[in-house]
Write an enzyme that holds these catalytic residues in place. Structure first.
Site, PDB file in Angstrom:
ATOM      1  CB  VAL A   1      29.325  39.794  39.260  1.00 10.72           C
ATOM      2  CG1 VAL A   1      29.598  40.746  40.006  1.00 10.72           C
ATOM      3  CG2 VAL A   1      30.785  39.439  38.622  1.00 10.72           C
TER       4      VAL A   1
ATOM      5  CE  LYS B   1      36.652  44.473  33.784  1.00 12.81           C
ATOM      6  NZ  LYS B   1      36.722  43.471  34.749  1.00 12.81           N
TER       7      LYS B   1
ATOM      8  CB  VAL C   1      40.459  47.910  38.912  1.00 11.82           C
ATOM      9  CG1 VAL C   1      41.741  47.668  38.812  1.00 11.82           C
ATOM     10  CG2 VAL C   1      40.641  49.038  37.378  1.00 11.82           C
TER      11      VAL C   1
ATOM     12  N   GLY D   1      39.132  43.068  40.944  1.00 13.86           N
ATOM     13  CA  GLY D   1      38.659  42.399  41.931  1.00 13.86           C
ATOM     14  C   GLY D   1      37.930  43.100  43.345  1.00 13.86           C
TER      15      GLY D   1
ATOM     16  CB  ILE E   1      42.209  44.418  45.485  1.00 13.82           C
ATOM     17  CG1 ILE E   1      43.141  43.114  45.159  1.00 13.82           C
ATOM     18  CG2 ILE E   1      43.487  45.505  46.132  1.00 13.82           C
ATOM     19  CD1 ILE E   1      44.189  42.903  44.552  1.00 13.82           C
TER      20      ILE E   1
ATOM     21  CG  ASP F   1      41.060  41.471  31.480  1.00 10.11           C
ATOM     22  OD1 ASP F   1      39.848  42.420  31.683  1.00 10.11           O
ATOM     23  OD2 ASP F   1      41.551  40.976  32.822  1.00 10.11           O
TER      24      ASP F   1
ATOM     25  CE  LYS G   1      41.313  43.184  35.585  1.00  8.83           C
ATOM     26  NZ  LYS G   1      41.512  42.049  35.111  1.00  8.83           N
TER      27      LYS G   1
ATOM     28  N   GLY H   1      36.149  36.736  40.442  1.00  5.83           N
ATOM     29  CA  GLY H   1      34.960  35.970  40.747  1.00  5.83           C
ATOM     30  C   GLY H   1      33.817  36.477  41.711  1.00  5.83           C
TER      31      GLY H   1
HETATM   32  N1  HSE Z   1      38.957  37.172  33.222  1.00  5.98           N
HETATM   33  C1  HSE Z   1      39.212  38.538  34.484  1.00  5.98           C
HETATM   34  C2  HSE Z   1      41.543  37.296  35.283  1.00  5.98           C
HETATM   35  C3  HSE Z   1      38.904  38.795  35.228  1.00  5.98           C
HETATM   36  O1  HSE Z   1      41.306  36.590  34.642  1.00  5.98           O
HETATM   37  O2  HSE Z   1      41.340  38.410  35.323  1.00  5.98           O
HETATM   38  C4  HSE Z   1      37.974  39.607  35.442  1.00  5.98           C
HETATM   39  O3  HSE Z   1      38.544  40.797  34.318  1.00  5.98           O
END
Ligand code: HSE
Length: 428
Positions: free
Chosen positions: A15, A105, A132, A134, A136, A201, A205, A302
């Site tokens: 990133v 997050k 949250v 990526g 979007i 994860d 978020k 990504g």
């Molecule tokens: N590891 C997360 C995913 C991305 O697979 O969406 C980063 O929060």
């Protein structure tokens, strides 16, 4: 033009590298949009000698926390982790009068209300679009764009790794473990996938989305979290026969004065926007009251998508947009009043592993009738006298407490093997 926004970046991984590249490649255009240049003046990363696809004319520090005292206006925290150097850096940066942009997050889900208060006391921004989903722009949408009528619910596919695994399990009929291994080989899943596949994860978020949507402090302590480790090809196959797909959803809904927030695999009808989100994509469906339903879909991780979100926050700060982190002053964020456990109501997918003997279906049906759980569809594939066979049912709308209660009773039968499977049906 106003003087440049001086940026210090902690973390030059995927990133961070993407942020540097985009700021270097599109500097003039971004300066016009921001009203001033966005200049990187200091960076911190573990390995200074690592070959990188960009040259950095900026001060280098081994210690990320030292960036808090860099000659900068804003610190971009891309280290990760709810405590440790990430938290130390964010606290120190705010304490020394620097705006903060973060993709973290876990940190905000745990400490968000306190950090937001720290930022506000000093008139600083704490922005986290990249935390949250990526690329979007859902944080800004909930914080600013959809405030007129309030939010009734926000539901999302917030973890690309899980969606990639579930989509591939459906395509290939293979097991969770097999597909996870392949996802790791392809770089879609981490070597330690626990945070992703176990639902944490998504929970981080969702806690942020719920806070933005409902004006509550982010709350991880009142959120049941279930991952996808126990999803079987069999359940995915039955879902498909009924016209559904299994998705890991983060769900936050208003229920009167309470909020029902949870992370769990759910059956979503194929052919609906949420049901058709494929592969590593993320999506968020928000019900914005009189403004109507909204659906956002895009890449949730990504280099390009996440850097895009970080830069959107930097442009906002450069323009002087320094509003409260969660859309309301931190002191007005209320504690989340969580809906009583089991109060959420939906249709349910039930799968029983039973002995194929006379009377087993009647016994199950008897329990369901007694508890007033009504069946909409039912399926038994094949026959296997005296041996295990699956019976699958879809119920009418039923409170979770009622359905879990009756499943406990059914599970005591000597004709029912193992724990019945229970998956909610969610609108797409
Ligand atoms: N590891 C997360 C995913 C991305 O697979 O969406 C980063 O929060």
């Amino acid at each position: 033009m106003t003087k440049p926004l001086r940026i210090a970046i902690a973390g030059l991984g995927t990133v961070g590298g993407g942020v540097v590249k985009a700021l270097q490649a599109r500097g003039d255009e971004l300066a016009e949009r921001a009203g001033r240049r966005l200049d990187i003046v200091a960076v911190s990363a573990k390995n200074r000698r690592k070959p990188r696809a960009f040259i950095l004319p900026a001060a280098w520090s081994e210690d990320p926390v030292a960036l808090a005292s860099a000659d900068a206006d804003v610190v971009v925290e891309l280290i990760g982790g709810e405590d440790g150097p990430a938290r130390a850096l964010v606290e120190a940066a705010l304490a020394s009068g620097k705006h903060v942009v973060t993709a973290n997050k876990a940190l905000l889900a745990r400490h968000g209300a306190r950090l937001a208060a720290l930022a506000e006391e000093r008139g600083l921004a704490l922005k986290f679009e990249a935390a949250v989903a990526g690329g979007i722009p859902i944080v800004k949408a909930l914080r600013e764009s959809l405030v007129a009528h309030g939010i009734a619910s926000v539901r999302g596919i917030l973890n690309g790794t899980c969606n990639f695994i579930l989509t591939n399990m459906e395509r290939t009929g293979r097991s969770f473990a097999d597909v996870l291994k392949e996802a790791q080989q392809l770089g879609y899943a981490e070597a330690d996938p626990t945070l992703d596949v176990g639902g944490a994860d998504t929970a981080h978020k969702l806690a942020l989305l719920a806070s933005l949507a409902f004006g509550t402090a982010p709350d991880l302590d009142h959120m049941p979290v279930e991952g996808i480790e126990h999803i079987t090809p069999e359940d995915i196959g039955y879902a498909r026969e009924f016209g559904f797909r299994i998705k890991l959803l983060g769900i936050a809904k208003r229920m009167g004065a309470d909020i029902d927030q949870r992370v769990q695999p759910a059956m979503v009808r194929a052919g609906t926007p949420l049901g058709d989100v494929d592969g590593a994509f993320n999506a968020v469906a928000a019900d914005a009251g009189e403004a109507g339903p909204f659906f956002f879909e895009g890449r949730g991780a990504g280099e390009g998508p996440t850097a895009s979100a970080v830069i959107a926050d930097l442009v906002d700060i450069a323009r002087g947009s320094v509003g409260p982190a969660f859309g309301k002053p931190a002191g007005t964020l209320t504690p989340l009043r969580s809906a009583p456990p089991g109060a959420a109501s939906s249709a349910w997918y039930l799968r029983f592993e039973v002995l194929d003997v006379p009377g087993v279906l009647a016994e199950i049906a008897g329990h369901l009738a007694e508890s007033r759980v009504s069946i909409e569809s039912m399926l038994q594939r094949g026959r296997n006298p005296g041996e295990p066979v699956s019976i699958v049912m879809i119920t009418h709308d039923t409170p979770q407490a009622a359905v879990t209660h009756v499943l406990k009773a059914i599970a005591t039968s000597d004709k029912v093997l193992g724990r019945p499977r229970l998956i909610p049906m969610e609108a797409g």
